[in-house]
Design a protein around this motif. Structure first.
Motif, PDB file in Angstrom:
ATOM      1  N   ILE A 121      -9.832  -9.499  -2.760  1.00  0.00           N
ATOM      2  CA  ILE A 121      -8.826  -9.382  -3.816  1.00  0.00           C
ATOM      3  C   ILE A 121      -8.040  -8.108  -3.521  1.00  0.00           C
ATOM      4  CG2 ILE A 121      -8.397  -8.996  -6.271  1.00  0.00           C
ATOM      5  CD1 ILE A 121     -10.933 -10.569  -6.874  1.00  0.00           C
ATOM      6  N   PHE A 122      -6.763  -8.243  -3.191  1.00  0.00           N
ATOM      7  CA  PHE A 122      -5.939  -7.067  -2.932  1.00  0.00           C
ATOM      8  C   PHE A 122      -5.578  -6.380  -4.253  1.00  0.00           C
ATOM      9  CE2 PHE A 122      -4.940  -8.851   1.313  1.00  0.00           C
ATOM     10  CZ  PHE A 122      -5.195  -7.712   2.056  1.00  0.00           C
ATOM     11  N   VAL A 123      -5.587  -5.066  -4.239  1.00  0.00           N
ATOM     12  CA  VAL A 123      -5.233  -4.258  -5.406  1.00  0.00           C
ATOM     13  C   VAL A 123      -4.196  -3.234  -4.946  1.00  0.00           C
ATOM     14  CG1 VAL A 123      -6.096  -2.797  -7.258  1.00  0.00           C
ATOM     15  CG2 VAL A 123      -7.603  -4.520  -6.260  1.00  0.00           C
ATOM     16  N   THR A 124      -2.970  -3.327  -5.468  1.00  0.00           N
ATOM     17  CA  THR A 124      -1.913  -2.454  -4.983  1.00  0.00           C
ATOM     18  C   THR A 124      -0.838  -2.251  -6.038  1.00  0.00           C
ATOM     19  OG1 THR A 124      -0.225  -2.179  -3.256  1.00  0.00           O
ATOM     20  CG2 THR A 124      -0.704  -4.414  -3.956  1.00  0.00           C
ATOM     21  N   ALA A 125      -0.047  -1.219  -5.861  1.00  0.00           N
ATOM     22  CA  ALA A 125       1.068  -0.949  -6.774  1.00  0.00           C
ATOM     23  C   ALA A 125       2.373  -1.571  -6.278  1.00  0.00           C
ATOM     24  CB  ALA A 125       1.248   0.561  -6.933  1.00  0.00           C
ATOM     25  N   PHE A 126       2.337  -2.287  -5.151  1.00  0.00           N
ATOM     26  CA  PHE A 126       3.555  -2.800  -4.542  1.00  0.00           C
ATOM     27  C   PHE A 126       3.516  -4.317  -4.462  1.00  0.00           C
ATOM     28  CE2 PHE A 126       2.507   1.364  -2.816  1.00  0.00           C
ATOM     29  CZ  PHE A 126       3.664   2.079  -3.113  1.00  0.00           C
ATOM     30  N   ASP A 127       4.553  -4.987  -5.024  1.00  0.00           N
ATOM     31  CA  ASP A 127       4.566  -6.449  -4.998  1.00  0.00           C
ATOM     32  C   ASP A 127       5.108  -7.017  -3.684  1.00  0.00           C
ATOM     33  OD1 ASP A 127       7.274  -5.983  -5.184  1.00  0.00           O
ATOM     34  OD2 ASP A 127       7.549  -6.959  -7.120  1.00  0.00           O
ATOM     35  N   ARG A 128       5.677  -6.163  -2.832  1.00  0.00           N
ATOM     36  CA  ARG A 128       6.294  -6.680  -1.605  1.00  0.00           C
ATOM     37  C   ARG A 128       5.283  -7.202  -0.589  1.00  0.00           C
ATOM     38  NH1 ARG A 128       7.165  -1.070  -1.370  1.00  0.00           N
ATOM     39  NH2 ARG A 128       6.117   0.053   0.324  1.00  0.00           N
ATOM     40  N   TYR A 129       4.010  -6.933  -0.809  1.00  0.00           N
ATOM     41  CA  TYR A 129       2.989  -7.407   0.131  1.00  0.00           C
ATOM     42  C   TYR A 129       2.377  -8.742  -0.297  1.00  0.00           C
ATOM     43  CZ  TYR A 129       3.110  -2.518   1.642  1.00  0.00           C
ATOM     44  OH  TYR A 129       3.506  -1.280   2.083  1.00  0.00           O
ATOM     45  N   ALA A 130       2.842  -9.310  -1.400  1.00  0.00           N
ATOM     46  CA  ALA A 130       2.192 -10.496  -1.964  1.00  0.00           C
ATOM     47  C   ALA A 130       2.201 -11.679  -1.002  1.00  0.00           C
ATOM     48  CB  ALA A 130       2.864 -10.884  -3.281  1.00  0.00           C
ATOM     49  N   LEU A 131       3.351 -11.946  -0.364  1.00  0.00           N
ATOM     50  CA  LEU A 131       3.430 -13.088   0.542  1.00  0.00           C
ATOM     51  C   LEU A 131       2.478 -12.911   1.713  1.00  0.00           C
ATOM     52  CD1 LEU A 131       4.676 -15.742   1.329  1.00  0.00           C
ATOM     53  CD2 LEU A 131       6.538 -14.496   2.447  1.00  0.00           C
TER      54      LEU A 131
END
Length: 277
Positions: free
Chosen positions: A83-93
């Motif tokens: 499960i990725f946890v990050t503050a940036f949505d640009r890595y979603a794809l």
């Protein structure tokens, strides 16, 4: 002491407060045991190789090695559920492409976290069932029981006597949907029906709806036609959600879904529903 059969989790984030937040959210769950924590990529890689955890909460941007590089450094048979946890949505794809189970966008609330955890638990239960079936198959083959071995093989590959596969081979299994400040990973199993909305589609699932930037024709081409049927130029339905077919007047047919939605069937699409009768 860890409970027998507990999910062994590793928390990876370069921010101590972020690790503490996940630790607190997991603290009251008897099904999950925190095996270790790490604040950087190389440390995370070493922990995963040594501990072989079931589940990793993995930050994307970290010193020396990012989360994707950690995953790429592991052979397929050593990859845990992630499960990725990050503050940036640009890595979603990209997270979707490397088969992450979910993508938690900081800041997230408790409900969103527990929703991701529920998905992970379901995934790991199925993985364990498959592993047990494979072991049983090997045992039965060694003792020369062809019939029982065949049944175990069917369960292991998803045939008769097994849990049904999530989707047909080559078809879409889940969608990555940007929903405000978060990215939702939605399994096709959760979809009730899909509605056209210009250059978007409105996906209805479990009483919620999500706007997804993709055309109706594009989505239809990716779905398994054995599980989803287009009943109108503006509606695709999950066959398993169809509760009733209702005739209104001489010419109009309506599909009633398990959730109560009533959708008109275009005359040009009625023949597709004949197998349900």
């Amino acid at each position: 002491m860890d409970s027998p059969g507990a999910i062994r989790a590793v928390i990876v984030d370069d921010e101590p407060l972020a690790r503490e937040g996940i630790r607190l959210l997991l603290a009251g769950d008897p099904e999950v045991a925190i095996a270790a924590e790490s604040g950087d990529g190389p440390g995370a890689l070493a922990l995963i190789r040594r501990l072989r955890p079931d589940l990793v909460f993995l930050d994307v941007q970290m010193p020396e090695m990012n989360g994707f590089e950690v995953m790429a450094s592991l052979p397929p048979d050593e990859l845990p559920a992630v499960i990725f946890v990050t503050a940036f949505d640009r890595y979603a794809l990209r997270a979707f492409e490397v088969h992450a189970l979910d993508y938690l966008l900081k800041p997230f609330d408790d409900d969103r976290f527990h929703d991701a955890l529920r998905r992970a638990k379901a995934h790991l239960r199925l993985a364990r069932m498959s592993d047990l079936s494979q072991r049983l198959l090997s045992l039965l083959q060694s003792y020369g029981d062809p019939a029982a071995a065949a049944a175990a093989a069917a369960r292991a590959r998803g045939g008769p006597g097994s849990e049904p596969p999530a989707a047909g081979a080559g078809h879409l299994r889940r969608l990555a949907i940007k929903d405000g400040c978060r990215v939702v990973f939605l399994s096709v199993d959760e979809i009730d029906w899909i509605e056209a909305a210009d250059y978007y589609v409105q996906i209805h699932a479990g009483g919620k709806s999500y706007l997804h930037r993709e055309t109706m024709n594009s989505v239809e081409g990716k779905l398994d036609p054995a599980r989803f049927v287009r009943i109108h130029r503006s509606a695709i339905v999950n066959r398993d959600r169809i509760k009733e077919l209702r005739t209104q007047g001489r010419r109009e047919t309506v599909v009633v879904l398990a959730g109560g939605a009533e959708l008109k069937v275009a005359r040009s699409h009625r023949e597709k529903l004949s197998a349900l009768r």
